[in-house]
Design a protein around this motif. Structure first.
Motif, PDB file in Angstrom:
ATOM      1  N   ILE A 125       0.835  -1.205   0.000  1.00 14.40           N
ATOM      2  CA  ILE A 125       0.000   0.000   0.000  1.00 14.40           C
ATOM      3  C   ILE A 125       0.867   1.250   0.000  1.00 14.40           C
ATOM      4  CG2 ILE A 125      -1.699   1.329   1.321  1.00 14.40           C
ATOM      5  CD1 ILE A 125      -2.782  -1.356   2.374  1.00 14.40           C
ATOM      6  N   ARG A 130       0.740   3.979  -2.901  1.00 16.35           N
ATOM      7  CA  ARG A 130       0.328   5.336  -2.543  1.00 16.35           C
ATOM      8  C   ARG A 130       1.079   6.386  -3.357  1.00 16.35           C
ATOM      9  NH1 ARG A 130      -2.044   7.764   1.586  1.00 16.35           N
ATOM     10  NH2 ARG A 130      -2.268   5.794   2.685  1.00 16.35           N
ATOM     11  N   ALA A 158      -5.553   3.500   4.322  1.00 20.75           N
ATOM     12  CA  ALA A 158      -6.591   3.371   3.298  1.00 20.75           C
ATOM     13  C   ALA A 158      -7.794   4.241   3.646  1.00 20.75           C
ATOM     14  CB  ALA A 158      -7.021   1.914   3.164  1.00 20.75           C
ATOM     15  N   ILE A 213      -7.005   5.438  -1.727  1.00 22.53           N
ATOM     16  CA  ILE A 213      -6.575   4.052  -1.557  1.00 22.53           C
ATOM     17  C   ILE A 213      -7.754   3.214  -1.083  1.00 22.53           C
ATOM     18  CG2 ILE A 213      -5.027   2.467  -0.364  1.00 22.53           C
ATOM     19  CD1 ILE A 213      -3.527   4.320  -2.183  1.00 22.53           C
TER      20      ILE A 213
END
Length: 373
Positions: free
Chosen positions: A161, A165, A197, A227
């Motif tokens: 993630i 990002r 997120a 996200i």
């Protein structure tokens, strides 16, 4: 409690189901503890229950179990389609029991998830002395607060993630990350929070696409990127889970996957934005375990060894209140631990305004959550 009086035990260890970071640490914890405390002989059953069916095993020396703590995978192999009660349509359970007796085993330690421990429970009915060690990256086993492999999986997804990002920020995109989590959304929830997120979609709560689109729209308006983390078992409120393929000879015939791409298509109807979907897949399973999982798996394995040494069989090691304990295998077998609505981590996510795609898990400013007195 069963009393064991013989001088030297013969104990087998088996790893079943999908591979998982920390399996070697657990094997090491079981073997070294038994070797040093009761001078036990350790037998490794190769490739999970398939080793019992095909009569394949080998003695593990102290040296075999050294230097494996940091290694991913499993020293003795595993298999996730070798259910001895239904292997290619036949019941091989009596063959498993016969090989158990032929090896002269006093006990069997099985390291696995819900499927493996459920099989182990059924084998106890044939007279096999079994102790279960809970492992699964999904963290969805009953009676235990945590399973080893989960921390490593969450760390891997969080890093992914973080990397996605920067792409989302640079190109002003909506980035969808599909994680593992067939029935329960523990990985998606924890990694989603750790990775910042904006939306987390989990199997426990079917999502409404209009609510997900609105969350993305709001985020895009203020930050120009968003996200979204979605578990493979998540599904829309008016639809079904996304099935990638069906394997008739597997204990779990339906193989999920593709919900990230499906969500991308759903959102594209509602949003004028670039959307990208990434499926992490088996990357979440592999590689070296985190330091937490190395310690935790070692603790679980060593505790299982003490149960064997004291003759406490047909039990599963669990963690409760940050303490190791044990419960009957029957309490763990054929059950799934879902994320409850009162889970504190879920509550934190809701309070921080993270979207779960359903009004049921939406934060309302007019309602104070767990406000201190």
């Amino acid at each position: 409690m069963v009393s064991i009086t013989q001088a030297k035990l013969r104990v087998a260890v088996l790893t079943g189901g999908g591979d998982c970071p920390g399996l070697n640490a657990a094997i090491r914890g079981v073997a070294k503890t038994l070797m040093l405390t009761v001078q036990a002989e350790i037998i490794g059953i190769e490739d999970g229950f398939l080793g019992f069916i095909e009569r394949r095993s080998r003695t593990l020396s102290y040296q075999d179990c050294s230097g494996i703590l940091s290694l991913g995978g499993t020293l003795i192999g595993t298999h996730n389609r070798a259910n001895p009660f239904d292997y290619h349509g036949e019941d091989y359970s009596s063959r498993v029991k016969a090989y158990y007796d032929e090896l002269g085993l006093d006990a069997l330690v099985i390291i696995g998830g819900d499927g493996t421990l459920s099989i182990g429970y059924e084998l106890t009915k044939l007279g096999m002395n079994i102790v279960g060690v809970p492992k699964t990256i999904d963290n969805d086993l009953m009676c235990t607060e945590r399973t080893f492999g989960f921390d490593t999986a969450v760390s891997i997804v969080t890093e992914a993630i973080d990397r996605l990002r920067t792409t989302g920020q640079s190109h002003k995109r909506i980035m969808i990350v599909e994680t593992m989590g067939r029935n329960a959304g523990w990985i998606a929830l924890h990694a989603g929070i750790a990775g910042g997120a904006d939306t987390i979609l989990i199997p426990e709560h079917p999502y409404h696409i209009d609510q997900v689109a609105q969350a993305c729209r709001t985020r895009m308006g203020s930050h120009q990127f968003s996200i979204v983390v979605i578990a493979e078992g998540a599904k829309p409120a008016d639809g079904n889970v996304c099935v990638r393929e069906i394997l008739d000879n597997s204990p779990e015939p339906q193989r999920l996957g593709g919900i990230g791409e499906q969500l991308k298509q759903q959102l594209s109807v509602h949003l004028d934005a670039e959307i990208r979907a990434t499926t992490l897949g088996h990357i979440q399973r592999g590689g070296s375990p985190t330091s937490f999982d190395r310690i935790f798996a070692t603790n679980l394995g060593s505790y299982a060894a003490t149960l064997v040494a004291s003759g406490q069989f047909n039990r599963a090691v669990v963690q409760k209140g940050n303490q190791l304990s044990h419960v009957a295998l029957a309490c763990v077998a054929n059950k799934t631990r879902f994320i409850p609505d009162d889970d504190p981590t879920l509550g934190t996510a809701i309070a921080m305004g993270i979207c779960f795609g359903t009004e049921h898990l939406a934060y309302h400013k007019s309602v104070a959550r767990n406000a201190p007195e």
